[in-house]
Design an enzyme around this catalytic site. Structure first.
Site, PDB file in Angstrom:
ATOM      1  N   GLU A  44      66.876  28.151  71.377  1.00  0.00           N
ATOM      2  CA  GLU A  44      67.863  27.520  72.265  1.00  0.00           C
ATOM      3  C   GLU A  44      69.133  27.076  71.554  1.00  0.00           C
ATOM      4  O   GLU A  44      70.192  26.954  72.175  1.00  0.00           O
ATOM      5  CB  GLU A  44      67.242  26.332  73.021  1.00  0.00           C
ATOM      6  CG  GLU A  44      66.925  25.134  72.139  1.00  0.00           C
ATOM      7  CD  GLU A  44      66.461  23.921  72.947  1.00  0.00           C
ATOM      8  OE1 GLU A  44      65.509  24.056  73.723  1.00  0.00           O
ATOM      9  OE2 GLU A  44      67.066  22.842  72.778  1.00  0.00           O
TER      10      GLU A  44
ATOM     11  N   ARG B 147      59.282  21.083  73.027  1.00  0.00           N
ATOM     12  CA  ARG B 147      60.107  21.862  72.101  1.00  0.00           C
ATOM     13  C   ARG B 147      59.709  23.330  72.226  1.00  0.00           C
ATOM     14  O   ARG B 147      58.511  23.649  72.304  1.00  0.00           O
ATOM     15  CB  ARG B 147      59.919  21.405  70.653  1.00  0.00           C
ATOM     16  CG  ARG B 147      60.630  20.113  70.288  1.00  0.00           C
ATOM     17  CD  ARG B 147      62.167  20.240  70.279  1.00  0.00           C
ATOM     18  NE  ARG B 147      62.821  18.988  69.951  1.00  0.00           N
ATOM     19  CZ  ARG B 147      63.233  18.080  70.830  1.00  0.00           C
ATOM     20  NH1 ARG B 147      63.063  18.282  72.115  1.00  0.00           N
ATOM     21  NH2 ARG B 147      63.842  16.972  70.438  1.00  0.00           N
TER      22      ARG B 147
HETATM   23  P1  NAI Z   1      55.716  10.450  71.347  1.00  0.00           P
HETATM   24  O1  NAI Z   1      55.832  10.408  69.873  1.00  0.00           O
HETATM   25  O2  NAI Z   1      55.723   9.161  72.109  1.00  0.00           O
HETATM   26  O3  NAI Z   1      54.381  11.233  71.764  1.00  0.00           O
HETATM   27  C1  NAI Z   1      53.974  12.409  71.167  1.00  0.00           C
HETATM   28  C2  NAI Z   1      52.468  12.448  71.256  1.00  0.00           C
HETATM   29  O4  NAI Z   1      52.021  13.687  70.723  1.00  0.00           O
HETATM   30  C3  NAI Z   1      51.783  11.337  70.438  1.00  0.00           C
HETATM   31  O5  NAI Z   1      50.856  10.648  71.235  1.00  0.00           O
HETATM   32  C4  NAI Z   1      51.104  12.090  69.308  1.00  0.00           C
HETATM   33  O6  NAI Z   1      49.905  11.482  68.870  1.00  0.00           O
HETATM   34  C5  NAI Z   1      50.849  13.431  69.992  1.00  0.00           C
HETATM   35  N1  NAI Z   1      50.538  14.496  69.054  1.00  0.00           N
HETATM   36  C6  NAI Z   1      50.957  14.659  67.776  1.00  0.00           C
HETATM   37  N2  NAI Z   1      50.417  15.761  67.253  1.00  0.00           N
HETATM   38  C7  NAI Z   1      49.641  16.308  68.212  1.00  0.00           C
HETATM   39  C8  NAI Z   1      48.826  17.469  68.278  1.00  0.00           C
HETATM   40  N3  NAI Z   1      48.685  18.281  67.216  1.00  0.00           N
HETATM   41  N4  NAI Z   1      48.159  17.714  69.415  1.00  0.00           N
HETATM   42  C9  NAI Z   1      48.280  16.897  70.486  1.00  0.00           C
HETATM   43  N5  NAI Z   1      49.044  15.780  70.492  1.00  0.00           N
HETATM   44  C10 NAI Z   1      49.709  15.498  69.355  1.00  0.00           C
HETATM   45  O7  NAI Z   1      56.882  11.400  71.856  1.00  0.00           O
HETATM   46  P2  NAI Z   1      57.498  11.478  73.313  1.00  0.00           P
HETATM   47  O8  NAI Z   1      58.625  10.518  73.435  1.00  0.00           O
HETATM   48  O9  NAI Z   1      56.423  11.429  74.310  1.00  0.00           O
HETATM   49  O10 NAI Z   1      58.145  12.931  73.281  1.00  0.00           O
HETATM   50  C11 NAI Z   1      57.333  14.090  73.224  1.00  0.00           C
HETATM   51  C12 NAI Z   1      58.212  15.270  72.913  1.00  0.00           C
HETATM   52  O11 NAI Z   1      59.092  15.502  74.024  1.00  0.00           O
HETATM   53  C13 NAI Z   1      59.159  15.042  71.721  1.00  0.00           C
HETATM   54  O12 NAI Z   1      58.533  15.396  70.502  1.00  0.00           O
HETATM   55  C14 NAI Z   1      60.306  15.955  72.030  1.00  0.00           C
HETATM   56  O13 NAI Z   1      60.060  17.166  71.373  1.00  0.00           O
HETATM   57  C15 NAI Z   1      60.241  16.160  73.549  1.00  0.00           C
HETATM   58  N6  NAI Z   1      61.402  15.640  74.254  1.00  0.00           N
HETATM   59  C16 NAI Z   1      62.063  16.467  75.122  1.00  0.00           C
HETATM   60  C17 NAI Z   1      63.153  16.025  75.826  1.00  0.00           C
HETATM   61  C18 NAI Z   1      63.868  16.889  76.807  1.00  0.00           C
HETATM   62  O14 NAI Z   1      64.993  16.563  77.215  1.00  0.00           O
HETATM   63  N7  NAI Z   1      63.290  17.989  77.256  1.00  0.00           N
HETATM   64  C19 NAI Z   1      63.675  14.660  75.617  1.00  0.00           C
HETATM   65  C20 NAI Z   1      62.864  13.848  74.754  1.00  0.00           C
HETATM   66  C21 NAI Z   1      61.780  14.339  74.071  1.00  0.00           C
END
Ligand code: NAI
Length: 329
Positions: free
Chosen positions: A263, A234
């Site tokens: 964005e 993000r």
């Molecule tokens: P997820 O929920 O599976 O993983 C997120 C990870 O971040 C978790 O392991 C969580 O513990 C960790 N986390 C939370 N707070 C944290 C912190 N302060 N420091 C370090 N790690 C922390 O989510 P997923 O599916 O892996 O997606 C990650 C991000 O990717 C989403 O939040 C979304 O913003 C972004 N995304 C982007 C897309 C794109 O098209 N560019 C599409 C889908 C998601």
């Protein structure tokens, strides 16, 4: 069941219409985004389906309640654009698609990293200009380099596996450690250690108040000179103005972003005949070592199919009063 889609693109129509062959709901697609000026577009829909840049703040939610909306179905994983407390107070439930091909986004992050490091975007143009020289296209071996991964959930984990496959030393920071990754050789460290030690940093954690601008002037100052920063998560994770300054000074060696703080005013729209008023983005596009894509990490056949099927299944569970396993609270 009537469902109204905001910010709908041609591919949303295509994939949702196909997935809906199983459910036969009444789908109405609008190109307009959801915001405080557009809720009048809702007619008799109890379910609205929104995407990453639709504004679902407290003011919008109050209007949704008046319109009789009962369910907000996010066709994405991130939910930072929804005021969850306001939704809960209004009795409107929120569902999302927690994981849809994490490979799509992780592979896009790797694509950007490789393209940026090996200057593929430059050589493509050079060859089309019959220029077959190599000067300026030099990169470095990823093999043996230290890659820092912040957030090792669904997407970050796949990114780690790919980088391990490249022979990189992978260090990571997350609030939870993934045991499988530890066994495979990933070393968990503090955020500060990851930021300080990595040659490449890739962001895969959600945007929340505590992660906003986690990449800022202070953290950039402790990064290695020449670090490559990749953000497919993000835009708000990065203080973009601080990153622009660091690019000017050469402290950040290269930047790849699929997401950008502002964005919602630009991405998924065609402004090719318009003057862009966003000076920070315009400055970014002038750097030869910055690669920007417009939030296309998720954009694969597999992910679009998953998104449509899971979203409609979330709605089916709601309409049949079943447990909402993908609810966000
Ligand atoms: P997820 O929920 O599976 O993983 C997120 C990870 O971040 C978790 O392991 C969580 O513990 C960790 N986390 C939370 N707070 C944290 C912190 N302060 N420091 C370090 N790690 C922390 O989510 P997923 O599916 O892996 O997606 C990650 C991000 O990717 C989403 O939040 C979304 O913003 C972004 N995304 C982007 C897309 C794109 O098209 N560019 C599409 C889908 C998601």
């Amino acid at each position: 069941m009537n469902i109204l889609f905001f910010s709908a693109q041609s591919y949303d129509r295509e994939y949702f219409t196909r997935a809906n062959l199983k459910t036969s709901y009444n789908l109405r697609f609008l190109e307009s985004p959801l915001n405080v000026d557009n809720t009048a577009l809702i007619k008799n829909e109890k379910v609205i389906c929104v995407f990453v840049n639709d504004q679902v703040n407290a003011e919008v939610i109050a209007q949704l309640k008046e319109k009789g909306v009962e369910l907000i179905a996010l066709r994405c994983a991130g939910f930072n654009n929804v005021d969850l407390a306001a939704a809960a107070a209004a009795g409107i439930r929120v569902v999302r698609v927690p994981a849809y091909s994490p490979h799509a986004v992780a592979e896009h992050a790797v694509t950007m990293l490789l393209s940026l490091n090996r200057k593929i975007y430059k050589s493509y143009n050079r060859i089309r200009d019959n220029n077959f020289t190599l000067a300026g296209l030099e990169g470095f071996d990823l093999y043996g380099k230290t890659v820092g991964v912040i957030g090792t959930g669904n997407i970050g984990m796949v990114f780690c596996w790919i980088m391990l496959g490249f022979g990189c030393k992978v260090i990571a920071h997350d609030v939870y450690e993934n045991k499988e990754l530890v066994q495979a050789g990933v070393v968990y460290k503090s955020l500060q250690e990851v930021i300080t030690e990595a040659d490449v940093i890739s962001l895969h954690c959600p945007l929340m108040p505590e992660t906003k601008h986690m990449i800022n002037r202070e953290s950039i100052a402790s990064m290695k000179k020449g670090v490559i920063l990749v953000n497919t998560s993000r835009g708000g994770l990065i203080d973009t103005v601080a990153v622009v300054d660091a690019l000017k000074k050469g402290h950040i060696g290269a930047l790849a972003i699929d997401v950008y703080e502002q964005e919602e005013h630009l991405f998924f729209q065609d402004f090719s005949d318009t003057i862009i008023m966003d000076d920070v983005l315009s400055r970014l596009t002038t750097f030869p070592n910055v690669l920007i894509t417009a939030h296309q990490g998720f954009f694969t056949r597999e992910a679009l199919t998953q998104i449509a099927e899971v979203t409609l299944n979330n709605i089916r569970c709601y309409s049949e009063k079943k447990e909402l396993t993908n609810e966000v609270k």
